[in-house]
Structure formats: C-alpha cells, structure tokens
Design a protein around this motif. Structure first.
Motif, mmCIF file in Angstrom:
data_model
loop_
_atom_site.group_PDB
_atom_site.id
_atom_site.type_symbol
_atom_site.label_atom_id
_atom_site.label_comp_id
_atom_site.label_asym_id
_atom_site.label_seq_id
_atom_site.Cartn_x
_atom_site.Cartn_y
_atom_site.Cartn_z
ATOM 1 N N ASP A 289 -23.974 102.913 9.676
ATOM 2 C CA ASP A 289 -23.314 104.008 9.385
ATOM 3 C C ASP A 289 -22.311 103.564 7.936
ATOM 4 O OD1 ASP A 289 -22.333 106.840 10.425
ATOM 5 O OD2 ASP A 289 -20.343 105.735 9.890
ATOM 6 N N LYS B 250 -14.372 109.532 16.002
ATOM 7 C CA LYS B 250 -14.310 109.370 17.594
ATOM 8 C C LYS B 250 -15.719 108.826 17.788
ATOM 9 C CE LYS B 250 -10.755 113.000 18.469
ATOM 10 N NZ LYS B 250 -10.778 114.430 19.127
ATOM 11 N N LYS B 251 -16.688 109.546 17.009
ATOM 12 C CA LYS B 251 -17.935 109.043 17.421
ATOM 13 C C LYS B 251 -18.344 107.648 17.088
ATOM 14 C CE LYS B 251 -21.087 112.096 15.964
ATOM 15 N NZ LYS B 251 -22.014 112.724 15.312
ATOM 16 N N MET B 252 -17.785 107.159 16.007
ATOM 17 C CA MET B 252 -17.904 105.683 15.690
ATOM 18 C C MET B 252 -17.312 104.822 16.789
ATOM 19 S SD MET B 252 -17.583 105.464 11.390
ATOM 20 C CE MET B 252 -15.994 106.507 11.545
ATOM 21 N N ASN C 108 -17.936 113.309 6.832
ATOM 22 C CA ASN C 108 -18.613 112.797 8.093
ATOM 23 C C ASN C 108 -20.223 112.477 7.464
ATOM 24 O OD1 ASN C 108 -19.906 115.277 7.651
ATOM 25 N ND2 ASN C 108 -19.033 116.301 9.376
ATOM 26 N N GLU C 109 -21.003 112.193 8.479
ATOM 27 C CA GLU C 109 -22.188 112.038 7.901
ATOM 28 C C GLU C 109 -22.963 112.796 7.098
ATOM 29 O OE1 GLU C 109 -22.220 111.219 12.476
ATOM 30 O OE2 GLU C 109 -21.361 112.555 11.167
ATOM 31 N N ASN D 263 -13.426 113.660 14.245
ATOM 32 C CA ASN D 263 -14.399 113.950 14.900
ATOM 33 C C ASN D 263 -15.834 112.525 14.698
ATOM 34 O OD1 ASN D 263 -13.579 115.887 16.610
ATOM 35 N ND2 ASN D 263 -14.444 117.337 14.994
ATOM 36 N N TRP D 264 -15.989 112.306 13.376
ATOM 37 C CA TRP D 264 -16.577 111.300 13.090
ATOM 38 C C TRP D 264 -16.149 110.115 13.388
ATOM 39 C CZ3 TRP D 264 -16.978 108.470 7.839
ATOM 40 C CH2 TRP D 264 -18.036 107.723 7.825
ATOM 41 N N TYR E 162 -19.727 103.529 18.713
ATOM 42 C CA TYR E 162 -21.011 102.790 18.103
ATOM 43 C C TYR E 162 -20.989 101.338 18.460
ATOM 44 C CZ TYR E 162 -22.183 106.654 15.042
ATOM 45 O OH TYR E 162 -22.568 107.936 14.573
ATOM 46 N N GLU F 124 -25.048 99.868 14.907
ATOM 47 C CA GLU F 124 -24.974 101.417 14.560
ATOM 48 C C GLU F 124 -23.770 101.591 13.448
ATOM 49 O OE1 GLU F 124 -26.436 103.638 18.653
ATOM 50 O OE2 GLU F 124 -24.338 102.936 18.174
ATOM 51 N N ASN F 125 -22.621 100.731 13.660
ATOM 52 C CA ASN F 125 -21.615 100.777 12.851
ATOM 53 C C ASN F 125 -21.751 100.438 11.393
ATOM 54 O OD1 ASN F 125 -18.572 101.723 13.675
ATOM 55 N ND2 ASN F 125 -19.145 100.383 15.342
#
Length: 261
Positions: free
Chosen positions: A84, A71-73, A29-30, A68-69, A76, A80-81
């Motif tokens: 990232d 899902k967040k993306m 993830n990030e 989970n990352w 976006y 933002e994508n």
C-alpha cells in the motif's frame, strides 16, 4: 480514464489537475492515489502541454490520508502495508519526475501526506491563511513515504523539527524554511499562479524539461571531474538541439522563438 476523485481541465498548453473530494478535505485513499498517478502519467506524456497546475476544491488543499482508508490499513498485514505504501510512493514519484513543470496552487490547509503531494511539485504558491503540519508522530507513525520530497523541499534542519514535533505552522514559516516559493493573498492566488505558468509556457519546452532533470542530477553532488564532464555534456547536447539552436538564433535575430508560435 474517467476520474472520480479529481478533475482535469485544459486551457491551451496548460492542464489543471484539481483534487475534488472537498467533503473529506481532499484526503486521499487508494482510488485517489491511483487516479493522481494516472493523471500525471498521461499529462506528462502529452506533447501539447507545457505546464501542469495541481489545485484543490474546498477550504483545504489536502488533509493527508482518508480516515476510512486509515481504518482499513490498521488491519493490514506487514506485506499489505508495504504494498500500500509503495502505491503512494509511486504516485509521488510520478509527480516529481513528470516531464512537465508542475505548480502547486495551495488554497488551504495542507497536512501530512498532502505536504508530500506539494513537495513533489516544482513550484509552490500558497495563500496566507494556509497551515501546514506533518502530524504523523501524533498517531504513532512517521512521514516515511513523503520524506524524500519534504526533506528536499524544506531541508534537513527544518524537517528534523517538524517531523518530531508535529507542530502546525503557517504559510510565512513555510516560506521562511523554503517549503513554499510564494505566499499571496487569497484574492491574488489565481493571478500569481497564472503569472508563473505564463513564464513557464514562454520558455523552451525541451530546455524546461532538461532543466528539471539537471536540478535532480546535480543537487547534492560533489563538484568533481565526473560532475564537470556531465554538466559539460548536458550543455553541449542542448546547444546542438533544435530548440537550442532556434533559441539562440531567435535571440540574435531579435524575433520570437518558434515554440511561441
């Protein structure tokens, strides 16, 4: 820096970076991306080190992106994508351009972005049981960010197949297409990696670093006057270097070079 997604161990002139999120199959993830980039940046600048091993805890080496990352993306914006994806791209480039040789120790399955991590390394050793998969198209995505390294590692022809089909393939197929350098039993993985690392450590640190650069610069280039001049300049420069002179002198004098002391 205190790391939470990986561990770093030093033994003599060797550092081992171990992905340490076994509960999610070492998916990143990030946070993991930032920590891997930081680790390789710091270790690459450490003059005391001669080689780095990239390993992982648990049954899988790396499953790619954390759910989970992802899902967040999904929520976006395009901007933002893009930002990232650049973080991931910069992390992979940090491994690829690391001044120290990097050996990937693949003890289990390696999927999607995990294949990018491995492909950015210099030498790849995998266990017989390891499986590989570029699964992105199954999710309506493409392996864009990792593609420069994966295509370099396994070639355009194999990449065309596995990018498009998302088929899972085993370690022997990975060896056949050139993605990995060695396939060994789980019981001999540590010994094989140690053997390779010993060979790296015994060589001139400066020459190893320059050899990494040489491969990057020469691969795919047309053999023309400019390339001849460039390679002649590189050998002339390293022959005149301290380690170049010491290496030749120690060979002629039948003694160990100073970098082994």
């Amino acid at each position: 820096m205190t790391y939470t997604t990986l561990t770093i161990e030093r033994e003599g002139r060797i550092a081992t970076v171990t992905l340490n999120r076994p509960d999610v199959r070492n998916a990143f993830n990030e946070k993991a991306i930032a920590e891997i980039k930081q680790a390789f940046s710091e270790l690459g600048d450490d003059a005391a080190l001669r080689a780095i091993v990239l390993a992982a805890n648990g049954p899988a080496f790396c499953a790619g992106a954390d759910l989970n990352w992802m899902k967040k993306m999904a929520g976006y914006t395009h901007a933002e994508n893009h930002a990232d994806a650049l973080h991931l791209a910069e992390m992979l480039r940090t491994i690829y351009l690391c001044p120290k040789p990097v050996v990937a120790k693949v003890q289990g399955d390696c999927y999607a972005g995990g294949m990018g991590l491995v492909a950015a390394c210099d030498i790849i050793v995998a266990v017989e049981e390891a499986n590989f998969c570029l699964s992105e198209v199954k999710l309506g995505l493409i392996p864009a960010t990792i593609s420069p390294y994966v295509i370099k590692a396994m070639g355009e022809n194999a990449s065309r197949r596995y990018f498009l089909t998302a088929e899972r393939f085993g370690a022997q197929e990975a060896l056949r297409i050139g993605f990995v350098h060695e396939v060994v039993s789980a019981g001999t993985l540590d010994a094989k990696v140690a053997e390779i690392v010993k060979a790296l450590v015994n060589n001139s640190p400066n020459a190893v670093q320059q050899a990494k650069v040489l491969v990057r610069k020469v691969a795919g280039q047309e053999v023309n006057d400019a390339l001849l001049a460039d390679t002649a300049e590189r050998i002339a420069h390293i022959r005149a270097s301290d380690q170049g002179r010491e290496g030749v002198a120690s060979f002629l004098e039948k003694r160990k070079p100073a970098w082994l002391s």
